[in-house]
Design a protein around this motif. Structure first.
Motif, short mmCIF file in Angstrom:
data_model
loop_
_atom_site.label_atom_id
_atom_site.label_comp_id
_atom_site.label_asym_id
_atom_site.label_seq_id
_atom_site.Cartn_x
_atom_site.Cartn_y
_atom_site.Cartn_z
N LEU A 1 0.82 -1.20 0.00
CA LEU A 1 0.00 0.00 0.00
C LEU A 1 0.86 1.26 0.00
O LEU A 1 0.56 2.22 -0.70
N ARG A 2 1.94 1.24 0.76
CA ARG A 2 2.79 2.42 0.82
C ARG A 2 3.48 2.67 -0.52
O ARG A 2 3.61 3.82 -0.95
N ARG A 3 3.92 1.59 -1.19
CA ARG A 3 4.55 1.77 -2.51
C ARG A 3 3.56 2.38 -3.49
O ARG A 3 3.91 3.27 -4.28
N THR B 1 8.66 1.63 9.72
CA THR B 1 7.84 1.42 8.51
C THR B 1 6.62 2.33 8.46
O THR B 1 6.12 2.62 7.37
N HIS B 2 6.13 2.78 9.62
CA HIS B 2 4.93 3.62 9.64
C HIS B 2 5.27 5.11 9.73
O HIS B 2 4.42 5.91 10.11
N TYR B 3 6.50 5.48 9.36
CA TYR B 3 6.88 6.90 9.36
C TYR B 3 5.92 7.69 8.48
O TYR B 3 5.51 7.24 7.40
N CYS B 4 5.55 8.87 8.94
CA CYS B 4 4.51 9.67 8.29
C CYS B 4 4.82 9.98 6.83
O CYS B 4 5.87 10.57 6.52
N LEU B 5 3.90 9.62 5.96
CA LEU B 5 4.06 9.86 4.53
C LEU B 5 4.06 11.35 4.21
O LEU B 5 4.70 11.80 3.26
#
Length: 404
Positions: A100-102, A347-351
Protein backbone atom coordinates in the motif's frame (compact mmCIF):
# COMPACT_ATOMS: atom_id res chain seq x y z
CA UNK A 1 3.61 5.75 41.40
CA UNK A 2 0.37 4.72 43.12
CA UNK A 3 -2.06 6.53 40.82
CA UNK A 4 -0.85 4.96 37.59
CA UNK A 5 -3.57 2.32 37.25
CA UNK A 6 -6.36 4.90 37.37
CA UNK A 7 -4.54 7.76 35.64
CA UNK A 8 -6.76 9.25 32.91
CA UNK A 9 -4.48 10.69 30.22
CA UNK A 10 -7.49 12.17 28.43
CA UNK A 11 -8.68 14.33 31.33
CA UNK A 12 -8.45 18.13 31.24
CA UNK A 13 -6.36 18.05 34.41
CA UNK A 14 -3.78 15.77 32.79
CA UNK A 15 -3.68 17.55 29.42
CA UNK A 16 -3.12 20.95 31.04
CA UNK A 17 0.05 19.66 32.74
CA UNK A 18 0.90 16.82 30.35
CA UNK A 19 4.67 17.26 30.19
CA UNK A 20 5.04 17.53 33.95
CA UNK A 21 3.09 14.27 34.32
CA UNK A 22 5.12 12.56 31.58
CA UNK A 23 8.40 13.50 33.27
CA UNK A 24 7.18 11.95 36.52
CA UNK A 25 5.98 8.83 34.71
CA UNK A 26 9.25 8.34 32.85
CA UNK A 27 11.07 8.55 36.17
CA UNK A 28 8.75 6.17 38.00
CA UNK A 29 7.69 3.70 35.33
CA UNK A 30 8.33 4.29 31.60
CA UNK A 31 5.92 1.44 30.82
CA UNK A 32 2.76 1.20 32.93
CA UNK A 33 -0.71 -0.32 32.78
CA UNK A 34 -3.61 2.10 33.19
CA UNK A 35 -7.28 1.22 33.55
CA UNK A 36 -9.48 4.16 34.55
CA UNK A 37 -13.04 3.27 35.49
CA UNK A 38 -15.04 2.05 32.51
CA UNK A 39 -12.08 2.03 30.11
CA UNK A 40 -10.06 -0.79 28.54
CA UNK A 41 -6.71 -1.59 30.17
CA UNK A 42 -3.91 0.05 28.22
CA UNK A 43 -0.13 -0.13 28.43
CA UNK A 44 1.34 3.37 28.08
CA UNK A 45 4.97 3.70 27.02
CA UNK A 46 6.55 7.06 27.89
CA UNK A 47 10.35 6.54 27.77
CA UNK A 48 12.15 7.41 24.51
CA UNK A 49 14.04 4.12 24.24
CA UNK A 50 10.89 2.10 24.93
CA UNK A 51 8.76 4.18 22.52
CA UNK A 52 11.35 3.65 19.78
CA UNK A 53 11.39 -0.09 20.51
CA UNK A 54 7.61 -0.31 20.14
CA UNK A 55 7.51 1.72 16.92
CA UNK A 56 10.34 -0.25 15.28
CA UNK A 57 9.25 -3.76 16.31
CA UNK A 58 6.13 -4.66 14.31
CA UNK A 59 6.69 -8.36 15.07
CA UNK A 60 5.90 -7.96 18.76
CA UNK A 61 3.79 -4.78 18.55
CA UNK A 62 1.46 -4.98 15.54
CA UNK A 63 -0.88 -2.45 14.01
CA UNK A 64 -2.91 -5.15 12.24
CA UNK A 65 -5.40 -6.67 14.73
CA UNK A 66 -5.93 -9.73 12.50
CA UNK A 67 -2.51 -10.92 13.65
CA UNK A 68 -4.07 -11.40 17.08
CA UNK A 69 -7.43 -12.83 16.07
CA UNK A 70 -9.42 -12.48 12.82
CA UNK A 71 -12.67 -12.30 14.80
CA UNK A 72 -11.20 -9.57 16.99
CA UNK A 73 -10.19 -7.66 13.85
CA UNK A 74 -13.68 -8.05 12.41
CA UNK A 75 -15.17 -6.74 15.63
CA UNK A 76 -12.92 -3.65 15.51
CA UNK A 77 -13.83 -3.15 11.86
CA UNK A 78 -17.50 -2.83 12.73
CA UNK A 79 -20.03 -1.85 10.06
CA UNK A 80 -19.11 -1.78 6.36
CA UNK A 81 -18.83 2.02 6.34
CA UNK A 82 -16.32 1.87 9.20
CA UNK A 83 -14.36 -0.86 7.42
CA UNK A 84 -14.27 1.32 4.29
CA UNK A 85 -12.47 4.01 6.33
CA UNK A 86 -10.08 1.69 8.20
CA UNK A 87 -8.65 -0.43 5.38
CA UNK A 88 -5.49 1.66 5.05
CA UNK A 89 -1.74 1.16 5.41
CA UNK A 90 -1.57 2.30 9.05
CA UNK A 91 -3.66 -0.75 9.94
CA UNK A 92 -1.40 -3.16 8.04
CA UNK A 93 2.01 -4.67 8.74
CA UNK A 94 4.66 -6.45 6.70
CA UNK A 95 4.24 -6.91 2.95
CA UNK A 96 0.59 -5.79 3.02
CA UNK A 97 1.70 -2.44 4.47
CA UNK A 98 4.66 -2.14 2.08
CA UNK A 99 2.44 -2.76 -0.95
CA UNK A 100 0.00 0.00 0.00
CA UNK A 101 2.79 2.42 0.82
CA UNK A 102 4.55 1.77 -2.51
CA UNK A 103 1.32 2.48 -4.37
CA UNK A 104 0.67 5.71 -2.50
CA UNK A 105 4.30 6.83 -2.83
CA UNK A 106 3.90 6.77 -6.60
CA UNK A 107 1.35 9.55 -6.36
CA UNK A 108 2.42 11.40 -3.18
CA UNK A 109 5.80 12.63 -4.36
CA UNK A 110 8.18 15.28 -3.02
CA UNK A 111 7.86 17.03 -6.39
CA UNK A 112 4.10 17.37 -5.89
CA UNK A 113 4.60 18.72 -2.37
CA UNK A 114 7.28 21.23 -3.43
CA UNK A 115 5.10 22.46 -6.28
CA UNK A 116 2.40 23.40 -3.74
CA UNK A 117 4.58 25.95 -1.90
CA UNK A 118 3.40 29.06 -3.83
CA UNK A 119 -0.23 28.01 -3.35
CA UNK A 120 0.25 27.41 0.41
CA UNK A 121 1.82 30.86 0.71
CA UNK A 122 -1.15 32.35 -1.16
CA UNK A 123 -3.65 30.62 1.14
CA UNK A 124 -1.84 31.87 4.27
CA UNK A 125 -1.74 35.43 2.94
CA UNK A 126 -5.45 35.42 2.06
CA UNK A 127 -6.44 34.14 5.50
CA UNK A 128 -4.50 36.96 7.15
CA UNK A 129 -5.92 39.48 4.68
CA UNK A 130 -9.36 38.61 6.07
CA UNK A 131 -8.48 39.22 9.73
CA UNK A 132 -5.54 41.65 9.53
CA UNK A 133 -7.44 44.94 10.00
CA UNK A 134 -9.11 43.66 13.19
CA UNK A 135 -5.79 42.94 14.89
CA UNK A 136 -7.08 39.74 16.45
CA UNK A 137 -8.13 36.20 15.57
CA UNK A 138 -8.44 32.67 16.85
CA UNK A 139 -5.37 30.95 15.40
CA UNK A 140 -7.09 27.54 15.41
CA UNK A 141 -10.41 28.28 13.69
CA UNK A 142 -9.37 31.25 11.52
CA UNK A 143 -5.88 30.25 10.42
CA UNK A 144 -4.55 26.77 11.22
CA UNK A 145 -7.60 24.70 10.30
CA UNK A 146 -8.63 26.66 7.17
CA UNK A 147 -5.02 26.58 5.91
CA UNK A 148 -4.52 22.86 6.45
CA UNK A 149 -7.92 21.70 5.16
CA UNK A 150 -7.57 23.85 2.02
CA UNK A 151 -4.09 22.48 1.30
CA UNK A 152 -5.01 18.80 1.64
CA UNK A 153 -8.37 19.24 -0.11
CA UNK A 154 -6.76 20.93 -3.11
CA UNK A 155 -4.04 18.30 -3.25
CA UNK A 156 -6.67 15.53 -3.26
CA UNK A 157 -9.10 17.33 -5.52
CA UNK A 158 -12.00 17.73 -3.07
CA UNK A 159 -14.37 20.47 -4.31
CA UNK A 160 -14.25 23.67 -2.25
CA UNK A 161 -17.95 23.53 -1.42
CA UNK A 162 -17.52 20.14 0.30
CA UNK A 163 -14.63 21.01 2.64
CA UNK A 164 -16.77 22.05 5.61
CA UNK A 165 -18.36 18.59 5.51
CA UNK A 166 -14.92 16.98 5.51
CA UNK A 167 -13.86 19.04 8.51
CA UNK A 168 -17.03 18.08 10.41
CA UNK A 169 -16.67 14.38 9.57
CA UNK A 170 -12.99 14.22 10.48
CA UNK A 171 -13.49 16.08 13.78
CA UNK A 172 -16.12 13.55 14.82
CA UNK A 173 -14.08 10.53 13.70
CA UNK A 174 -10.85 11.51 15.48
CA UNK A 175 -12.70 12.44 18.64
CA UNK A 176 -14.91 9.32 18.71
CA UNK A 177 -16.18 10.01 22.22
CA UNK A 178 -18.83 12.49 23.26
CA UNK A 179 -21.16 11.57 20.39
CA UNK A 180 -24.25 9.41 20.29
CA UNK A 181 -23.40 6.08 18.61
CA UNK A 182 -26.10 6.59 15.99
CA UNK A 183 -24.65 10.03 15.20
CA UNK A 184 -21.17 8.55 14.85
CA UNK A 185 -22.47 5.78 12.58
CA UNK A 186 -24.26 8.35 10.43
CA UNK A 187 -20.99 10.27 10.15
CA UNK A 188 -19.14 7.14 8.97
CA UNK A 189 -21.90 6.39 6.45
CA UNK A 190 -21.85 9.93 5.05
CA UNK A 191 -18.05 10.06 4.85
CA UNK A 192 -17.69 6.63 3.21
CA UNK A 193 -20.57 7.27 0.82
CA UNK A 194 -19.10 10.57 -0.32
CA UNK A 195 -15.62 9.11 -0.77
CA UNK A 196 -16.81 6.13 -2.80
CA UNK A 197 -18.83 8.39 -5.11
CA UNK A 198 -15.82 10.71 -5.57
CA UNK A 199 -13.56 7.74 -6.36
CA UNK A 200 -15.99 6.44 -8.97
CA UNK A 201 -16.14 9.90 -10.60
CA UNK A 202 -12.34 10.22 -10.69
CA UNK A 203 -11.88 6.74 -12.15
CA UNK A 204 -14.39 7.55 -14.89
CA UNK A 205 -13.17 11.11 -15.47
CA UNK A 206 -9.61 11.61 -14.10
CA UNK A 207 -8.36 15.10 -13.28
CA UNK A 208 -5.02 16.48 -12.14
CA UNK A 209 -5.31 15.60 -8.43
CA UNK A 210 -4.20 12.99 -5.94
CA UNK A 211 -7.50 11.06 -5.85
CA UNK A 212 -7.28 10.53 -9.62
CA UNK A 213 -3.62 9.54 -9.31
CA UNK A 214 -4.33 7.05 -6.54
CA UNK A 215 -7.21 5.59 -8.54
CA UNK A 216 -4.86 4.95 -11.45
CA UNK A 217 -1.66 3.68 -9.77
CA UNK A 218 -0.93 -0.02 -9.88
CA UNK A 219 1.87 -2.45 -9.18
CA UNK A 220 2.26 -5.80 -10.91
CA UNK A 221 -1.25 -5.47 -12.25
CA UNK A 222 -2.80 -4.70 -8.85
CA UNK A 223 -4.55 -1.44 -8.08
CA UNK A 224 -5.95 -0.19 -4.81
CA UNK A 225 -9.36 -1.75 -4.11
CA UNK A 226 -12.32 0.59 -3.54
CA UNK A 227 -12.07 -0.11 0.19
CA UNK A 228 -8.31 0.51 0.27
CA UNK A 229 -8.63 3.65 -1.84
CA UNK A 230 -11.48 5.05 0.25
CA UNK A 231 -9.56 4.37 3.46
CA UNK A 232 -6.32 5.82 2.13
CA UNK A 233 -7.96 9.07 1.06
CA UNK A 234 -9.81 9.32 4.38
CA UNK A 235 -6.50 8.81 6.18
CA UNK A 236 -4.79 11.52 4.12
CA UNK A 237 -7.64 13.96 4.75
CA UNK A 238 -7.81 13.35 8.49
CA UNK A 239 -4.06 13.11 9.09
CA UNK A 240 -3.38 15.84 6.56
CA UNK A 241 -5.36 18.54 8.30
CA UNK A 242 -6.08 17.44 11.88
CA UNK A 243 -2.42 16.95 12.73
CA UNK A 244 -1.18 19.89 10.63
CA UNK A 245 -3.70 22.30 12.16
CA UNK A 246 -2.79 21.24 15.70
CA UNK A 247 0.90 21.43 14.77
CA UNK A 248 0.47 25.10 13.76
CA UNK A 249 -1.61 25.84 16.85
CA UNK A 250 0.97 24.26 19.15
CA UNK A 251 3.85 26.18 17.55
CA UNK A 252 2.05 29.54 17.84
CA UNK A 253 1.06 28.73 21.42
CA UNK A 254 4.71 27.98 22.19
CA UNK A 255 5.95 31.17 20.51
CA UNK A 256 3.59 33.55 22.31
CA UNK A 257 4.81 32.06 25.59
CA UNK A 258 8.44 32.66 24.55
CA UNK A 259 8.44 36.29 23.29
CA UNK A 260 12.23 36.46 22.95
CA UNK A 261 12.16 33.48 20.59
CA UNK A 262 9.23 35.01 18.71
CA UNK A 263 11.08 38.28 18.11
CA UNK A 264 14.29 36.54 17.08
CA UNK A 265 12.49 34.23 14.65
CA UNK A 266 10.62 37.18 13.16
CA UNK A 267 13.88 39.09 12.66
CA UNK A 268 15.91 36.09 11.50
CA UNK A 269 13.66 33.94 9.27
CA UNK A 270 16.71 31.91 8.21
CA UNK A 271 16.38 30.19 11.60
CA UNK A 272 13.01 28.73 10.59
CA UNK A 273 14.14 25.23 9.40
CA UNK A 274 15.75 24.38 12.75
CA UNK A 275 12.94 26.15 14.60
CA UNK A 276 10.36 23.97 12.83
CA UNK A 277 12.13 20.83 14.08
CA UNK A 278 12.28 22.30 17.59
CA UNK A 279 8.53 23.08 17.60
CA UNK A 280 7.79 19.56 16.37
CA UNK A 281 9.90 18.11 19.18
CA UNK A 282 8.82 20.50 21.91
CA UNK A 283 5.04 20.06 21.56
CA UNK A 284 4.06 17.39 19.03
CA UNK A 285 0.56 17.45 17.56
CA UNK A 286 0.70 13.64 17.45
CA UNK A 287 0.90 13.08 21.18
CA UNK A 288 0.46 9.31 20.98
CA UNK A 289 1.02 6.83 18.19
CA UNK A 290 -1.91 4.69 17.12
CA UNK A 291 -2.55 1.72 19.38
CA UNK A 292 -0.47 -1.43 18.88
CA UNK A 293 -1.45 -5.00 19.76
CA UNK A 294 0.93 -7.31 21.61
CA UNK A 295 1.40 -10.37 19.35
CA UNK A 296 3.05 -12.59 21.96
CA UNK A 297 3.84 -12.52 25.66
CA UNK A 298 6.86 -10.27 26.01
CA UNK A 299 8.77 -7.98 28.35
CA UNK A 300 9.33 -4.25 28.00
CA UNK A 301 11.24 -2.18 30.57
CA UNK A 302 10.77 -4.93 33.13
CA UNK A 303 6.99 -5.15 32.60
CA UNK A 304 5.31 -8.34 31.41
CA UNK A 305 2.90 -7.72 28.52
CA UNK A 306 0.48 -10.44 27.42
CA UNK A 307 -0.62 -11.36 23.91
CA UNK A 308 -3.66 -9.35 22.82
CA UNK A 309 -3.10 -6.42 25.17
CA UNK A 310 -3.11 -2.82 23.89
CA UNK A 311 0.02 -0.65 23.82
CA UNK A 312 0.21 3.11 23.24
CA UNK A 313 3.58 4.73 22.52
CA UNK A 314 3.47 8.28 23.89
CA UNK A 315 5.49 10.22 21.33
CA UNK A 316 5.04 13.56 23.10
CA UNK A 317 6.68 12.18 26.22
CA UNK A 318 9.52 10.50 24.31
CA UNK A 319 10.39 13.80 22.62
CA UNK A 320 10.94 15.39 26.05
CA UNK A 321 13.07 12.51 27.36
CA UNK A 322 16.56 13.53 28.48
CA UNK A 323 18.08 10.74 26.35
CA UNK A 324 16.93 12.58 23.20
CA UNK A 325 18.66 15.91 23.82
CA UNK A 326 20.05 18.15 26.56
CA UNK A 327 17.57 20.33 28.48
CA UNK A 328 14.54 18.89 26.64
CA UNK A 329 12.04 21.11 28.50
CA UNK A 330 13.75 24.26 27.24
CA UNK A 331 12.67 25.73 23.90
CA UNK A 332 15.71 26.58 21.79
CA UNK A 333 14.97 27.65 18.22
CA UNK A 334 18.71 27.72 17.46
CA UNK A 335 19.20 24.13 18.62
CA UNK A 336 20.65 21.97 15.82
CA UNK A 337 17.90 19.60 14.73
CA UNK A 338 17.34 17.31 17.70
CA UNK A 339 16.00 13.77 17.16
CA UNK A 340 12.25 13.51 17.64
CA UNK A 341 9.51 11.00 16.84
CA UNK A 342 6.70 13.39 15.95
CA UNK A 343 6.36 11.72 12.53
CA UNK A 344 6.77 8.23 13.93
CA UNK A 345 9.58 5.79 13.31
CA UNK A 346 10.24 2.81 11.10
CA UNK A 347 7.84 1.42 8.51
CA UNK A 348 4.93 3.62 9.64
CA UNK A 349 6.88 6.90 9.36
CA UNK A 350 4.51 9.67 8.29
CA UNK A 351 4.06 9.86 4.53
CA UNK A 352 3.21 13.57 4.72
CA UNK A 353 6.18 14.70 6.84
CA UNK A 354 7.63 16.96 4.13
CA UNK A 355 4.25 18.60 3.49
CA UNK A 356 3.72 19.16 7.23
CA UNK A 357 7.13 20.79 7.62
CA UNK A 358 6.46 23.04 4.64
CA UNK A 359 3.05 24.09 5.98
CA UNK A 360 4.46 24.95 9.41
CA UNK A 361 7.34 26.91 7.88
CA UNK A 362 5.01 28.98 5.70
CA UNK A 363 2.32 29.43 8.37
CA UNK A 364 4.79 30.79 10.94
CA UNK A 365 6.81 32.97 8.57
CA UNK A 366 3.66 34.58 7.18
CA UNK A 367 2.12 35.11 10.60
CA UNK A 368 5.24 36.69 12.11
CA UNK A 369 5.74 38.96 9.11
CA UNK A 370 2.12 40.09 8.90
CA UNK A 371 1.25 40.40 12.60
CA UNK A 372 3.72 42.65 14.51
CA UNK A 373 3.55 42.43 18.28
CA UNK A 374 1.82 39.06 18.15
CA UNK A 375 0.67 38.01 21.63
CA UNK A 376 -1.87 35.89 23.44
CA UNK A 377 -5.21 37.69 23.87
CA UNK A 378 -6.30 35.70 26.94
CA UNK A 379 -4.69 34.57 30.16
CA UNK A 380 -2.48 31.52 29.47
CA UNK A 381 -4.49 29.48 31.96
CA UNK A 382 -7.59 29.99 29.79
CA UNK A 383 -6.16 27.92 26.91
CA UNK A 384 -7.88 24.50 26.78
CA UNK A 385 -6.72 21.42 24.89
CA UNK A 386 -8.86 19.53 22.39
CA UNK A 387 -10.32 16.28 23.65
CA UNK A 388 -8.86 14.01 20.99
CA UNK A 389 -7.19 10.81 22.25
CA UNK A 390 -4.10 10.66 19.99
CA UNK A 391 -3.61 14.30 19.05
CA UNK A 392 -2.60 17.37 21.04
CA UNK A 393 -3.57 20.91 20.15
CA UNK A 394 -5.36 23.93 21.60
CA UNK A 395 -9.13 24.00 21.25
CA UNK A 396 -8.87 27.74 20.60
CA UNK A 397 -5.97 30.19 20.65
CA UNK A 398 -7.04 33.87 20.66
CA UNK A 399 -4.19 36.20 19.71
CA UNK A 400 -3.86 39.89 18.92
CA UNK A 401 -1.27 42.18 17.32
CA UNK A 402 -0.55 45.82 16.58
CA UNK A 403 -2.52 47.48 13.78
CA UNK A 404 -1.53 50.64 11.92
Amino acid sequence: MPYERTLDLNSDAFRGEAYRHYAALRQASPVFLSQPDGQLPMWYVTGAREVEEVLLDSERFARDPSRIDPQFAAMLGGEQSIAFLNDHMLNRDGESHRRLRRLVNKAFTLKAVTAMRPRIEQIAESLLDAVGPSGRMDVVSQYAFPLSITVIAELLGVPAQDRDDFRRWSHMIVRQVGHDLSELQRCYNEFAGYMLALIDRRRAYPTDDLVSALAQVEEEGRMLSRSELCSMIALLIIAGHETSASMIGNAVHTLVQHPDALVRLRDEPALMPDAVEEFLRYDSSVERAMVRFVTRDTELAGQHLRRGQFVVAVVGSANRDEVMCANPDRLDITRPACPHMSFGKGTHYCLGASLARQELDIALNTLLRRCPGLRLAVDPSAVRWRYVPNFRGPDALPVCWSVG
